[in-house]
Each structure stands twice: as C-alpha cells, then as structure tokens.
Design a protein around this motif. Structure first.
Motif: not given
Lengths: 197, 197, 197, 197
Positions: B81, B83-84, B142, B183, B187, B190, B195, B197
């Motif tokens: 994804t 996000r990943e 995103l 991170e 987080e 977002l 967002s 995701r």
DNA sequence: AATGAATGAGCCTTCATTCAT
DNA sequence: AATGAATGAAGGCTCATTCAT
C-alpha cells in the motif's frame, strides 16, 4: 608606542576569521595561514595567541556555542508561555544570525570533526544537552514526560536535519520554510493530545 | 592463486576499505596509504585503479548511493500500500546495512565535503531527489499535493537529522528509536487529515 | 646575524644553486631538494620563495638571460665601429662568464625544455631576437639588408652550434677557438663584399 | 599458434614509437608506458625486449645514428667530386628524413642527456667523428689540412646550430634556408682560397 | 606585540621495474 | 610471446609549527 590590550581584539578577530573561512570552504581543512590572513595578521600570531590549530578551532566552536546560547537565553526570556518557549527555541536556531550559509557550514564541519576529536564532541554534546533542556522547559508543562522527551528529540533532529539539507542548496537558505514545517509538527502533536496551552 | 581478473575485486576491496577508514575517522582527510593498507595493497595500486584520491572518494560515495538505492528499490517492491511505501523508505534508511556507525560517519563526511566539491554535491543531490520521489510515491495517494510535499521534506529532514545526531553518540546507533519517532509523526499527520489509507 | 631581508639573498642563492646543479647534471630533471640543499636551505623554503619548481626554473633562466643581456650591453657600449659591434656580440657569448661548462649545460637544458614549455620558449625567443638585433646593429652599416639578415642568422647558428658541440667535450671548453672560427667567417664575408669598415 | 620471429618487429616498433614520443614531447622524460602504448604493446614487453629504460633510449639513438650514417653513405656514393661530397654531407643532414621536427627534437634531447650518460656521450662522439671525417673526405682535396679542419668544424657547428635554432620555431623547419646559408659559406671560403675544385 | 624566516613531516602522485600467469 | 598485477622509491608540494628579532 607599544600596543597594549590587543589580545582580546586579536583573539576575536581570529575567531571571526576562522568562522568566515571555514564557512566559505565548508571544511575545517583550512590553513592557519588562511585564517590569519583573513584576520589581517601573520599565522605566527595566531599560534602565539591560540597555541595549536586545534585550539583555535575549539575556541571558534566555543564562540559559536556561546553566541547561540546567549541568543537562546534572550529569546527564552521574552517567552510568556510554555508554548512560546518552544517556538522561541526553534526560531532562534533559524534566526538570521545563526542560519547563515557560513555558520551552517561551520556547524556541519564541527559535527564531522567531532568524530575524531573528543574535545569537539564534548562541546557538541553540551550544545545538544542545552537544546534539549531548553525545549523541555517548554514541553514539560504541555505534555507527559515521555512524550515531551520524544518530542524534544524529534524537534532537535528536525533542526539538525534542515541544517544539513540546506547545506546542499545553493543560494540563501530558507529559514521561514524550515520553521513553518517544524512548527507545523509541534502544532499537530499538541493538538492531538489536547494539550493545555 | 589466479592473478587475472583482479580489477573488480581490488576496486571493491578499496571502496570497502575507504568506507571503513573514513567511517572510523569520520573524515575524508584520510590518506590513500591508509585506505590502500586497509585493503591490503599498496597505495600505488589504489592510484592505478582509481586515478586520483578524489576519484576513489567519488567512487566510494557512488557505491554507497547505489547500495542505498537498491535497498530502497527492494523495500519498495515489497510494499503493498502507499502507506507501506512510506514506511519502507523510512525503514530502509535505518536498516542494519545503512545505519551503521561507519556508514553514518561516511555520509556525514560526504555532506561536508560536498560543499567544496561540485561533483560530490551533484551526487548528493541525486540522493536527495531520489529520497524525495520515493517518499512522494507513497504520499501522493494519501495527501493533497502540497501537504505531501511538505511531509516529504519533513521526513527527509528527520532522517538526516537522526543521522547527524547519532554521529555524536558513542556506541551503537539506535535505529528503532529513530524509526519510531518518524513513524509517529507520519501517523499523526495522516490521522489528522483523515487520509485514505 | 640578521634574520630580516633574507628574501633577495635566498632567491639569488637558490638561482645560483639551480644553475650549478642543472649545469652539473646537464638536465632540468634535478630535484628541488638538490637545488635547495646546494643553496643550504630546505626544499620547503625554495617552494616558499618561488612557488612551484617550474617557477624557479623560469626565474633561473630569466636570470641567465638578464646576465647575458647586461654583458652584451656593456660590450656594445665599448664598441667604436660597426665592425667592433659585431665582434663584441660574438665575444660576449664566449666570455668567461658565459661560456662556462655549467652555464652551457644549463642553456642546452633550457633549449630542450622549451619544446614542452611555452613560457620557456617565449623566453628563448626573447634571447634569439635580442641576439639578432644586436648583430644587425653592427651589420646594417656594413652590408645590404638582405645579406645582413643572412649573416646574422648564420652567426647566431654558429654560436649555438659551438655551444652544443662544446657540451660534448670533456674539460674546459675552448672559447678562443670558437671565436676565431666565427670571426674568420665574418672577415671573409665582409672582405668579399668590399664592405666599408 | 605461437607467434615466432616477433622480436625484431617489436624492437623496431618500440624504437619508432620512442622516436615519435620523444620527438613530440621534445624530451627523454617520457614514460615507458607511453612509448609502449604508442607501439601498441604493454610496458612490460618493452622491458622484456630492452631491459631498462636507458637501454631502449640507447637503442633508439643508435637507430637514429645508423639511419643518418646510411643516408650519408648513400649520398656520398653519388658524389662525383670532392666539392659534391661536401654538399652531399650538408644536404643529408637537412634531408626530409632527418630534418623533421620529431627527429630534431629527439637529437636535441639526446645531446642534453649525453651530459649525464657516458654511453650516450660516446654515441654522440661517434656521430661527431663521422660527420667530421665525411666532411674532411671532401675538403682535404680542396684545402690545406689546417684550413680543412677549421672548415669542417665550422660546418659542423652550423649544422648543429641550425638544428637547435629550428627547435624554437613553430611549424615546419626550413631546410632549404639552412642549406643555402651553409653552402654560401662554403662557396665563399673556397673562392677566397682559389681552391682547386 | 608581531612577524619573516625556516623547517620537518607527511601526503599525493608518478614511474620504472618485477613477477606470475 | 605477452600482459595484468603489483610495488618501492622518489619527487613535488603543503602546512603546522618554531624561533629570532
């Protein structure tokens, strides 16, 4: 007529010259002759006042540190609230006196050199600790201790990060942009925690 | 013992030695003799294969860049994804292969030297652009464009910032901590924007 | 022992040493250390005063050129008639100050090096032009222009020719013999033209 | 299929390459690698065939000497009278095969090097003696012994003089002009003595 | 207070030369 | 026959540092 009381003037001139030269070249690999020449004196005089090159370098870094410290002090005194303290610490690192190309370059050079020189590393740790405690003085009232620690660390990293990144840019560094992005993060974090500003 | 086809082996050994020595000393002010000695050859051979010292330095940096690039590529391919993807880019910069004391020190040394050497600056800009576009590839889906830009810039600054700060620490750098803090910011941002995701 | 005003002394000593060493070895492939050592100073000092090796070499050649020039000037002033001017120019090139083994060897070395170094070539051309005009100042009143030109060229070739040939001899070069042979030619030519001496 | 009989070819190719490279650079300070590269082989092979660098240099000079010798021999055979012999010797030194920029430069380089190397000096003396005896073979029938000696010496000096002077010129050397001036002298001298041609 | 004079040490770089293949 | 691999030795040059004045 013998000139007296020249010592402090010469020391200051040499340190200023060192910042200028190191800043221009972006490296501590500048020669004593260059620094002395910039200060308008002979390299022998630089040795006379500072001893070895390393000593002049250390004195120069100490000077930078002191200046930053006093700038921070002044800024913190003007802050009325904890939140303002945080903003003040951030702002002072990007103030016109600090965030100039030559100063930035000198800072980076010191960071790198610190890996070889315990003394320089010690000095940089002093700076890091002070930055941390300055930030914490504003964050502690706003956040739980652990979160405050994290936030201080993150802000410090962002400050250094923008310094190093600006070093790659040509032309004038964009202080306002950097401040905005860091402040943005601060706002976000504080809002997210429903902090008591 | 074969005496042919040594060139690629020697080149690689010399580059590895350069990273090691530069990393240890935290400075590009290492001698060719040191690097060559570490690689177990004479300094003349280093010149034979790389020409001048600057060329070896450049090749070393290019190597670091290439390695980071391929690591990033691999990591990005594994991401399912957007996000990943963002997480992957962050993680790769703090992976055990990248975030080692010697590699960190070498990177910093390169940053500083870049201010004197247009060629090194060019190489670092390549890295900066790639990091930016890698991040954007995850952020664009995103976030609105402008926010994505800002976020990419902030993340990049944080990465560099943690690098430079770790350089001051003695002992092993703490990769996990750095990742966690970055991170955390991602987080937060977002979440704040609701967002997709 | 005074320690000021050493520069001109050292420069001169280094140039003299350069002539001596180059003369002995008959080649510009001498080391700075050798020259400096002969002058009784460190090689670093030679670099301090002259910069690079090439600069010392050039200064040395300029010195030789200047010396020859002033010798020629003196000799020409003493000449009463055009014919005497011609003789003076020839004689000065074989005078004891010029026609010494070490000076001869240095001249040849310069000639050869001139093919690689535009600056040295320029200097040698200056010498060639001056020799030519000095000769012409005596020949013009004695001969038609074209013949004067030819004669000047021939005399110049003979001078250089005897220089190069003497370089092969061991022991002291025979200046008188060379002068006699050249003068013989001059006499013959002028007689043949019924010139107005 | 092993290549056999390569030795003479390689030796010749290396000598030709040496002349070319030395001629271009006007100095014996060329590297073995350059010479070998020009010949299309490795520098190791040059050592294999010639031993040390000095040996290749000597062989090169010997080659030049041999060529000039055989040219002179041929020219002398074609001469019908003593006067023609003199002209032939002069002409051969300025023939298109000898009086080329690269050959001239190589000769000068050898002259200079001869001052350091007894072996090279020996070779040059061989050349000088041969030139002298070739000239004498034409002059003896035309002049009294002493005058012949003088004239041979003068002609030889003129030849070398024109060589060295041409080294300063840019562009193609003017062989015809040099021959004319030398011949002019010969004519003059012989006429003056009422020689029996 | 200040500097010109001077140097030792060290680094980069080149190059002839050797050796194993 | 031929070469890539490898190095020791040496030279040019720089620079921090010292010293006498």
């Amino acid at each position: 007529m013998p000139k007296v009381g020249m010592e402090p003037l010469r020391r200051r001139a040499l340190i200023d010259a060192a910042i200028a030269v190191i800043g221009e070249r972006g490296s501590l690999g500048v020669t004593m002759a260059e620094i002395a020449g910039r200060a308008g004196v002979s390299s022998a005089l630089a040795h006379h006042y500072f001893g070895a090159k390393g000593d002049l370098i250390q004195a120069t870094m100490r000077h930078l540190l002191t200046e930053l410290g006093s700038d921070a002090c002044t800024a913190l005194r003007a802050a009325r609230t904890p939140r303002e303290r945080v903003g003040a610490v951030i702002a002072v690192n990007f103030s016109p006196t600090q965030f100039r190309p030559e100063t930035i370059a000198a800072w980076l050079a010191f960071y790198v050199e610190a890996q070889q020189s315990p003394e320089l590393r010690r000095l940089l740790k002093v700076y890091a600790r002070r930055l941390h405690s300055d930030l914490m003085s504003g964050l502690i009232p706003l956040l739980p201790r652990v979160e405050a620690e994290h936030m201080a660390e993150t802000i410090a990293a962002m400050i250094d990060g923008f310094y190093i990144r600006r070093a790659l840019r040509d032309g004038t560094p964009n202080a306002a942009g950097a401040i905005a992005l860091i402040e943005d993060f601060v706002e976000l974090r504080l809002a997210g925690l429903g902090s008591r500003r």
